[in-house]
Design an enzyme around this catalytic site. Structure first.
Site, mmCIF file in Angstrom:
data_model
loop_
_atom_site.group_PDB
_atom_site.id
_atom_site.type_symbol
_atom_site.label_atom_id
_atom_site.label_comp_id
_atom_site.label_asym_id
_atom_site.label_seq_id
_atom_site.Cartn_x
_atom_site.Cartn_y
_atom_site.Cartn_z
ATOM 1 C CE LYS A 156 30.666 31.917 32.600
ATOM 2 N NZ LYS A 156 31.642 31.627 33.662
ATOM 3 C CE1 TYR A 205 31.152 33.755 29.574
ATOM 4 C CE2 TYR A 205 29.060 34.929 29.686
ATOM 5 C CZ TYR A 205 30.299 34.611 30.233
ATOM 6 O OH TYR A 205 30.655 35.159 31.454
ATOM 7 C CB SER A 247 27.557 34.977 33.694
ATOM 8 O OG SER A 247 27.111 36.077 32.944
HETATM 9 N N1 NAD Z 1 33.629 40.340 33.382
HETATM 10 C C1 NAD Z 1 32.328 40.168 33.362
HETATM 11 O O1 NAD Z 1 31.565 41.036 32.920
HETATM 12 C C2 NAD Z 1 31.730 38.899 33.921
HETATM 13 C C3 NAD Z 1 30.341 38.872 34.129
HETATM 14 C C4 NAD Z 1 29.766 37.706 34.597
HETATM 15 C C5 NAD Z 1 30.564 36.595 34.849
HETATM 16 N N2 NAD Z 1 31.896 36.657 34.623
HETATM 17 C C6 NAD Z 1 32.688 35.458 34.853
HETATM 18 O O2 NAD Z 1 33.649 35.699 35.857
HETATM 19 C C7 NAD Z 1 34.806 34.924 35.609
HETATM 20 C C8 NAD Z 1 36.036 35.815 35.629
HETATM 21 O O3 NAD Z 1 35.865 36.789 34.635
HETATM 22 P P1 NAD Z 1 36.831 38.058 34.489
HETATM 23 O O4 NAD Z 1 36.014 39.152 33.976
HETATM 24 O O5 NAD Z 1 37.619 38.244 35.717
HETATM 25 O O6 NAD Z 1 37.768 37.533 33.295
HETATM 26 P P2 NAD Z 1 39.269 37.948 32.949
HETATM 27 O O7 NAD Z 1 39.426 37.724 31.493
HETATM 28 O O8 NAD Z 1 39.591 39.291 33.497
HETATM 29 O O9 NAD Z 1 40.129 36.862 33.762
HETATM 30 C C9 NAD Z 1 39.995 35.511 33.459
HETATM 31 C C10 NAD Z 1 41.293 34.807 33.841
HETATM 32 O O10 NAD Z 1 41.118 33.422 33.499
HETATM 33 C C11 NAD Z 1 42.305 32.968 32.879
HETATM 34 N N3 NAD Z 1 42.023 31.819 32.001
HETATM 35 C C12 NAD Z 1 41.338 31.812 30.838
HETATM 36 N N4 NAD Z 1 41.346 30.580 30.310
HETATM 37 C C13 NAD Z 1 42.049 29.786 31.151
HETATM 38 C C14 NAD Z 1 42.420 28.426 31.151
HETATM 39 N N5 NAD Z 1 42.074 27.606 30.139
HETATM 40 N N6 NAD Z 1 43.145 27.962 32.188
HETATM 41 C C15 NAD Z 1 43.520 28.768 33.204
HETATM 42 N N7 NAD Z 1 43.223 30.079 33.259
HETATM 43 C C16 NAD Z 1 42.486 30.575 32.238
HETATM 44 C C17 NAD Z 1 42.798 34.155 32.070
HETATM 45 O O11 NAD Z 1 44.190 34.042 31.781
HETATM 46 C C18 NAD Z 1 42.497 35.315 33.035
HETATM 47 O O12 NAD Z 1 43.585 35.560 33.890
HETATM 48 C C19 NAD Z 1 34.582 34.221 34.281
HETATM 49 O O13 NAD Z 1 34.139 32.905 34.508
HETATM 50 C C20 NAD Z 1 33.489 35.031 33.638
HETATM 51 O O14 NAD Z 1 32.719 34.291 32.729
HETATM 52 C C21 NAD Z 1 32.507 37.782 34.181
#
Ligand code: NAD
Length: 333
Positions: A219, A215, A202
């Protein structure tokens, strides 16, 4: 230790040592010089290559019949990645803790006509569950050739309002889960000298922000893990061959998936929430071009590199002016 008395009688030991070490040092210096010249040539070559690559990106590799495993495929970026990888005629394996979300992703893919979809309920933070599910995947589908470590959680609140259980959970899901999936799938990639590992870090893994201290730390750890592992395979010996396993680390800023509960954005026209479809599209494109790192939007990484050369206090003033970040929330994750 035996001493050759005859020889030592002819030449004084110190002189003999000196002449030997001098010839050694001449050879060593010449070798060093050759290596330095080669290094300069490589520097010029790679600089020109990088400039050319800005205008002529590498061709995108085929993903047909690759076995792609995505953690956290039941929602957000993971779901969009599943759709895009399926579009490339890859075999898709969806892992998620949330059975309902995972089933929805599977259903969406089947409606679009993609048939080679497998789903498993896995808590990626539980090492034994990961290893057991990985064994099932190997029996039922085959060796995973593209691993997408995507699942993540992001509780937002000041450091001392984060419980120790929450901090542990953040590290278990966001960092240790990557190790367990790598333990399960990297050996067969190394064995076949073929594979690709993608990790969702991230921009919080590049710049520290208030309210997301654990967090950000998790990351930053993903960034370190990916960089160190890449180096280990690059310099290591894979059956005496150059390692062909590729790594892509992704650094998105805020994405509109619901993970970010309370965004604060002073200049939405500059740093607006990204659509998950667009982010997934950039990830797949970057991976197919074997890019090692990608920030989304792309200019954030170069901007960070430049900003680190500027006075720290000036950058703090810029951060205060931009005033963009994450406000605390009390929602569970
Ligand atoms: N959304 C943002 O703004 C953003 C920005 C930068 C990085 N990210 C990173 O991208 C990745 C995806 O984020 P997103 O926004 O799609 O999140 P999201 O919450 O929409 O989806 C995350 C998915 O991971 C699953 N999950 C959580 N814990 C779990 C576990 N212990 N075992 C199996 N599955 C699990 C959840 O059920 C969910 O389906 C993450 O690593 C997040 O940190 C997101």
């Amino acid at each position: 230790m035996t001493i050759n008395i005859k020889e030592s009688n002819n030449i004084p030991p110190l002189k003999r040592y000196r002449s030997k070490s001098m010839s050694n040092s001449v050879a060593y210096t010449s070798l060093l010089l050759i290596e330095l010249i080669l290094l300069v040539i490589k520097f010029i070559y790679t600089t020109i290559e990088s400039i050319v690559r800005l205008f002529l990106p590498p061709l995108e590799k085929s993903l047909v019949d690759e076995i792609v495993l995505i953690t956290g495929a039941g929602h957000g970026i993971g779901r969009e990645l599943a759709i895009l990888f399926a579009k490339q005629n890859a075999i898709i394996i969806c892992w998620d803790l949330d059975e309902k979300g995972n089933a929805e992703t599977e259903q969406m893919l089947k409606i679009k006509g993609y048939k080679r979809i497998y789903k498993y309920k896995v808590d990626v933070s539980n090492r034994q569950e990961v290893l057991d599910a990985a064994n099932l995947v190997k029996q039922q589908v085959g060796n995973v050739t593209v691993l997408v470590n995507n699942a993540g959680i992001m509780p937002c609140r000041p450091m001392f309002l984060q419980s120790h259980e929450t901090i542990e959970k953040i590290f278990n899901v966001n960092v240790l889960a990557h190790f367990w999936a790598l333990e399960a799938f990297l050996p067969s990639m190394i064995e076949n000298n073929h594979g690709h590992v993608i990790a969702l870090s991230s921009m919080c893994g590049v710049i520290g922000l208030p309210n997301v201290v654990p967090y950000c730390a998790s990351k930053f750890a993903v960034r370190g893990l990916m960089e160190a592992l890449y180096e280990e395979l690059r310099v290591g010996d894979t059956k005496n061959k150059k390692s062909e396993i590729k790594f892509t680390t992704v650094y998105p800023i805020m994405v509109n998936t619901g993970l970010v509960k309370k965004p604060r954005n002073r200049f939405p026209f500059l740093l607006d929430m990204q659509a998950p479809e667009k982010v997934a599209n950039i990830i797949v494109k970057s991976m197919r071009r074997n890019y090692k790192e990608v920030s989304i939007p792309w200019m954030l990484m170069p901007l960070d590199r430049i900003s680190r050369l500027l006075p720290g206090k000036f950058i703090q003033n810029v951060k205060d002016f931009i005033d963009t970040g994450l406000d605390p929330h009390t929602d569970e994750f």
